[in-house]
Design a protein around this motif. Structure first.
Motif, PDB file in Angstrom:
ATOM      1  N   ASP A 132       7.052  -0.091 -10.509  1.00  0.00           N
ATOM      2  CA  ASP A 132       6.504  -1.229 -10.458  1.00  0.00           C
ATOM      3  C   ASP A 132       4.921  -1.268 -11.161  1.00  0.00           C
ATOM      4  OD1 ASP A 132       5.000  -3.677  -9.785  1.00  0.00           O
ATOM      5  OD2 ASP A 132       6.010  -3.595  -7.769  1.00  0.00           O
ATOM      6  N   HIS A 151      -2.745  -2.468  -9.819  1.00  0.00           N
ATOM      7  CA  HIS A 151      -3.574  -2.932  -8.590  1.00  0.00           C
ATOM      8  C   HIS A 151      -4.083  -1.636  -7.737  1.00  0.00           C
ATOM      9  CE1 HIS A 151      -2.603  -7.162  -9.403  1.00  0.00           C
ATOM     10  NE2 HIS A 151      -3.371  -7.056  -8.982  1.00  0.00           N
ATOM     11  N   ARG A 190       0.318   5.349  -1.193  1.00  0.00           N
ATOM     12  CA  ARG A 190      -0.734   4.753  -1.568  1.00  0.00           C
ATOM     13  C   ARG A 190      -1.975   5.293  -0.694  1.00  0.00           C
ATOM     14  NH1 ARG A 190      -3.010  -1.002   0.588  1.00  0.00           N
ATOM     15  NH2 ARG A 190      -4.894  -0.828  -0.697  1.00  0.00           N
ATOM     16  N   PRO A 200       0.459   5.493   8.197  1.00  0.00           N
ATOM     17  CA  PRO A 200       0.711   6.099   6.691  1.00  0.00           C
ATOM     18  C   PRO A 200      -0.600   7.230   6.599  1.00  0.00           C
ATOM     19  CG  PRO A 200       1.243   3.981   6.671  1.00  0.00           C
ATOM     20  CD  PRO A 200       0.675   3.991   7.827  1.00  0.00           C
ATOM     21  N   SER A 215      -6.602   0.460  -9.503  1.00  0.00           N
ATOM     22  CA  SER A 215      -8.215  -0.173  -9.592  1.00  0.00           C
ATOM     23  C   SER A 215      -8.669   0.036  -8.120  1.00  0.00           C
ATOM     24  CB  SER A 215      -8.199  -1.621 -10.015  1.00  0.00           C
ATOM     25  OG  SER A 215      -7.393  -2.549  -9.363  1.00  0.00           O
ATOM     26  N   ASP A 216      -7.822  -0.189  -7.303  1.00  0.00           N
ATOM     27  CA  ASP A 216      -8.457  -0.076  -5.918  1.00  0.00           C
ATOM     28  C   ASP A 216      -8.872   1.248  -5.763  1.00  0.00           C
ATOM     29  OD1 ASP A 216      -8.781  -0.705  -3.065  1.00  0.00           O
ATOM     30  OD2 ASP A 216      -6.917   0.403  -2.671  1.00  0.00           O
ATOM     31  N   ASP A 239       1.814  -3.439  -9.643  1.00  0.00           N
ATOM     32  CA  ASP A 239       1.352  -2.883  -8.162  1.00  0.00           C
ATOM     33  C   ASP A 239       0.702  -1.694  -8.486  1.00  0.00           C
ATOM     34  OD1 ASP A 239       1.543  -2.926  -5.381  1.00  0.00           O
ATOM     35  OD2 ASP A 239       2.372  -0.995  -5.587  1.00  0.00           O
ATOM     36  N   ASP A 274       4.650   3.867  10.028  1.00  0.00           N
ATOM     37  CA  ASP A 274       4.522   2.647  10.113  1.00  0.00           C
ATOM     38  C   ASP A 274       4.587   1.934   8.608  1.00  0.00           C
ATOM     39  OD1 ASP A 274       4.143   0.008  10.814  1.00  0.00           O
ATOM     40  OD2 ASP A 274       2.113   0.150  11.494  1.00  0.00           O
ATOM     41  N   THR A 275       5.835   1.855   7.842  1.00  0.00           N
ATOM     42  CA  THR A 275       5.972   1.452   6.601  1.00  0.00           C
ATOM     43  C   THR A 275       6.861   0.393   6.376  1.00  0.00           C
ATOM     44  OG1 THR A 275       7.869   2.782   6.187  1.00  0.00           O
ATOM     45  CG2 THR A 275       5.644   3.798   5.706  1.00  0.00           C
ATOM     46  N   THR A 276       7.131  -0.281   5.269  1.00  0.00           N
ATOM     47  CA  THR A 276       7.952  -1.323   5.097  1.00  0.00           C
ATOM     48  C   THR A 276       9.411  -0.862   5.571  1.00  0.00           C
ATOM     49  OG1 THR A 276       6.922  -1.608   3.024  1.00  0.00           O
ATOM     50  CG2 THR A 276       8.370  -3.164   3.235  1.00  0.00           C
ATOM     51  N   TRP A 330       9.197  -1.216   9.439  1.00  0.00           N
ATOM     52  CA  TRP A 330       9.024  -2.590  10.049  1.00  0.00           C
ATOM     53  C   TRP A 330      10.136  -3.281  10.583  1.00  0.00           C
ATOM     54  CZ3 TRP A 330       4.339  -4.486  11.703  1.00  0.00           C
ATOM     55  CH2 TRP A 330       4.422  -5.902  11.763  1.00  0.00           C
ATOM     56  N   ARG A 349      -9.908   3.322  -7.835  1.00  0.00           N
ATOM     57  CA  ARG A 349     -10.994   3.730  -8.862  1.00  0.00           C
ATOM     58  C   ARG A 349     -12.319   3.099  -7.999  1.00  0.00           C
ATOM     59  NH1 ARG A 349      -8.998   1.196 -13.093  1.00  0.00           N
ATOM     60  NH2 ARG A 349      -7.763   2.976 -13.753  1.00  0.00           N
ATOM     61  N   SER A 380       3.966   3.493  -5.309  1.00  0.00           N
ATOM     62  CA  SER A 380       3.722   2.380  -4.440  1.00  0.00           C
ATOM     63  C   SER A 380       4.025   2.241  -2.843  1.00  0.00           C
ATOM     64  CB  SER A 380       4.733   1.304  -5.070  1.00  0.00           C
ATOM     65  OG  SER A 380       4.275   0.854  -6.325  1.00  0.00           O
ATOM     66  N   SER A 381       4.817   3.420  -2.540  1.00  0.00           N
ATOM     67  CA  SER A 381       5.065   3.316  -1.042  1.00  0.00           C
ATOM     68  C   SER A 381       3.874   3.578  -0.225  1.00  0.00           C
ATOM     69  CB  SER A 381       5.886   4.598  -0.807  1.00  0.00           C
ATOM     70  OG  SER A 381       5.271   5.801  -0.597  1.00  0.00           O
ATOM     71  N   SER A 382       3.941   2.855   0.932  1.00  0.00           N
ATOM     72  CA  SER A 382       2.633   3.017   1.983  1.00  0.00           C
ATOM     73  C   SER A 382       2.139   4.262   1.967  1.00  0.00           C
ATOM     74  CB  SER A 382       3.052   2.561   3.443  1.00  0.00           C
ATOM     75  OG  SER A 382       4.039   1.479   3.207  1.00  0.00           O
TER      76      SER A 382
END
Lengths: 449, 251
Positions: free
Chosen positions: B36, B42, B17, B207, B45-46, B39, B191-193, B196, B48, B12-14
């Motif tokens: 998560d 999601h 991903r 990322p 699917s992104d 997440d 540049d990640t959460t 930020w 894929r 799930s991390s930037s």
């Protein structure tokens, strides 16, 4: 969630905003965020491709949607896509063009987001054929100013749907968009280019093209005067039946403008030279070429950050639309005002639009739309006011995605469905939690009831 | 030979991903693992939809080590189901609470070490025999510049990453013998959460750039890399400050 103080600008870089920004990476975080307290409102900000102050909220909060960019589901049988609002047109082309699909319509840059396309109900060079982006939306997931998440469509809460299409972000944060992609036979277009000697000829050419061509767009030499006023190049295009060997669905090469050019780089002389060259590059007899579709749709995307060629002061873009019947008189006056002002505009774009959009504040109407860039110099605001006045006189309207200078009275006259829009906002956002520099400048919310 | 599969741990991390998307863009299949589930679904699917590769999601919690046997079993099954391509591992998880939060609640120190170090060792040690057996493949693990020297600002997290660095050195030594590469990537400011809104950051990398670099390092079989590379210089300086001076600083 951490708020970061930063400066944002519109694409024209004439307006700046100091904002507290957060950048959620997952949709549930965005929903939670909207439940916070904001003294000067909050606004979703995509990639800032609107030119004026529509994406800005100076002194307030913004929610950056760029990392909410997942594709959620895709049905290859009918092209229905659900994606998060931060997905860009560039993403759509990269993912789907190799599979024979593309966005139903697109603005002039592929770096706009799908959320922005909905919020501005964007149109492309095929508006007469397919309408604007909002016409292809099946439903939207929206986070309301209250923090509540709702799904809206032409049948579920249709008022709220109509307020969101073209609603410049004022109904909340768009989370997901469901729309249908268009099937295409190839990744190329056959483009026909012809010289149009003057304005009458140009309008006749466009009038014919809107009935016959898949895409049509005109490039006008905004510096030409007298008999040559309104001369330019008419481009019409159709999707090619197949791709020429070796071109396939490759993404175009991109270059960047590394620094701001000095203010004097663009002057009436250099712009005139450029416009002349642009006109003469197409032979008198016209020509036909096969181009990658992205090169045709996004000629400026090949140069990243092209807005920097206008220097630090930035530039204004003006775009209006006037109804068919008024167009000959209105366009003549507009072009005269522009050449009189010697403001120096790069190629102006002239094209036709097919009809009204679905949103209360949708820009399109059946008519002719003119778009021009003006380097920001003293006096150019006066010219823009003059162009807006001509537009109003002829029953037209100015595009909010481009605007930075319109006044509340002019805006209200241009957008007759403003009353309906205000009603929806009064019911979903009585405390005015969503705000933008544009909404304050144009008094979009109106007096407190 | 069929396409390789990347197992992305902490997906799930930037950076993770971005890594999954980059790997898929190169035609690799992807298994997303993390806590998560929504997440990850999601994210799956992104990947894929964008890249038309095989993608699976598996629940994974680094702290709950007694689930790791079953987890590795499930991953092996999925990877085999994808085809005959080798399994590769990208390890991107870690837990970095504020040092002040840890100081107020020492239990947080335990959690940080479990999630960042012990959990990583647990899962990598279970994957190692599989990698040895397949005789090829890559492991890329995100270490941290925080692991290069204990600092007042985050020395618990830093110590866990330092432990991970040493573990990866040993693992590299072991897996090298069977043709598997192990790369330690120490990111600077990405540049990640996590970063930020942090004051005083400079030259923050995206990322995506970090993810692309990780794939490049893996393909080269690189051992230890800083990203962006200039962090090697910064950390060399920081490491060389004598302890009597360093203890007075608060960098």
């Amino acid at each position: 969630m951490t708020w970061k103080t930063m400066t944002l600008t519109g694409w024209g870089r004439t307006r700046r905003a100091e904002v507290a920004a957060c950048r959620p990476e997952r949709a549930p975080a965005a929903v939670r965020l909207l439940q916070g307290r904001f003294d000067r409102g909050i606004l979703a900000y995509g990639l800032g491709r609107s030119y004026g102050d529509a994406p800005l909220n100076d002194g307030g909060h913004v929610l950056l949607t760029e990392r909410l960019n997942r594709m959620v589901s895709f049905d290859p049988d009918d092209g229905t896509l659900v994606c998060e609002a931060g997905v860009t047109f560039d993403d759509l082309f990269a993912a789907f063009l190799p599979r024979g699909f593309m966005p139903p319509t697109s603005p002039g840059t592929s770096f706009a987001t799908v959320g922005g396309a909905v919020a501005n109900d964007v149109h492309g060079k095929n508006h007469d054929r397919v309408g604007s982006f909002g016409d292809h939306v099946l439903w939207l997931d929206l986070v309301l100013p209250s923090g509540e998440q709702v799904r809206v469509s032409p049948t579920e809460r249709p008022d709220l749907f109509a307020a969101t299409i073209g609603g410049v972000g004022l109904t909340g944060v768009i989370l997901h968009v469901c729309f249908r992609l268009r099937r295409v036979a190839s990744a190329s277009v056959e483009v026909r280019e012809r010289r149009m000697p003057d304005l009458d000829g140009f309008m006749a050419g466009l009038a014919e093209a809107r009935e016959t061509a898949g895409y049509s767009v005109g490039w006008i030499d905004g510096m030409a005067r007298g008999a040559a006023m309104g001369r330019g190049i008419l481009e019409t295009a159709e999707t090619a039946p197949t791709d020429p060997a070796g071109t396939a669905a490759k993404a175009p090469r991109k270059r960047a403008v590394p620094v701001d050019l000095p203010g004097f780089a663009l002057n009436p002389f250099s712009i005139n030279l450029f416009n002349q060259a642009y006109y003469r590059r197409v032979p008198a007899a016209g020509r036909t070429r096969t181009l990658p579709v992205r090169q045709f749709l996004y000629p400026l995307d090949a140069i990243h950050d092209w807005n920097r060629i206008y220097g630090k002061r930035g530039f204004y873009q003006f775009q209006n639309v006037v109804p068919d019947a008024e167009a000959p008189a209105a366009l003549r006056k507009l072009l005269e005002a522009i050449s009189d002002a010697r403001a120096g505009s790069f190629l102006a774009v002239l094209k036709t639009l097919g009809g009204e959009g679905r949103g209360h504040l949708s820009f399109p109407m059946r008519g002719y739309t003119l778009a021009l860039d003006f380097p920001r110099r003293d006096g150019v605001e006066d010219l823009l006011a003059r162009l807006a006045a001509i537009t109003l006189d002829h029953g037209g309207r100015v595009y909010l995605a481009k605007d930075a200078v319109l006044d509340p009275a002019g805006f209200a006259r241009m957008y007759p469905r403003l009353g309906e829009f205000r009603q929806v906002l009064d019911s979903i956002d009585p405390d005015r939690r969503i705000q933008s520099d544009l909404s304050r400048r144009l008094d979009i919310r109106g007096a407190v009831a | 030979m069929s396409a390789p599969t990347w197992l992305v741990l902490g997906a799930s991390s930037s950076i993770a991903r971005a890594f999954a998307l980059e790997a898929a863009a190169q035609g690799c299949n992807v298994i997303l693992a993390g806590r998560d589930r929504d997440d990850l679904d999601h994210g799956a699917s992104d990947v894929r939809i964008r890249h038309n590769v095989a993608v699976a999601v598996v629940d994974f919690d680094a702290e709950v080590v007694d689930t790791h046997d079953a987890f590795v079993g499930e991953v092996t099954g999925l990877s085999t189901g994808f085809g005959t391509g080798p399994l590769n591992v990208f390890l991107a998880f870690g837990l970095m609470p504020d040092q002040s939060a840890i100081d107020g609640d020492p239990d947080q120190a335990q959690r940080t070490i479990m999630a960042t170090y012990a959990g990583a060792v647990s899962v990598l040690h279970r994957l190692a025999p599989i990698l040895e057996k397949q005789g090829s493949g890559h492991v890329v693990a995100l270490g941290s510049v925080a692991g290069d020297r204990g600092r007042i600002k985050n020395y618990v997290y830093g110590s866990a990453k330092a432990g991970l660095h040493a573990y990866l050195q040993g693992l590299r030594n072991r897996l090298f013998r069977s043709g598997v590469t192990v790369t330690t990537v120490k990111p600077g400011f990405i540049d990640t959460t996590m970063t930020w809104g942090m004051p005083g950051l400079f030259l923050v990398a995206s990322p995506q750039a970090c993810a692309r670099a990780c794939l490049r390092y893996a393909a080269k079989g690189a051992e230890v890399r800083y990203f962006p590379a200039f962090w090697w210089i910064i950390m060399t300086i920081i490491r060389s400050i004598p302890e009597p001076i360093f203890k007075r600083l608060s960098i």
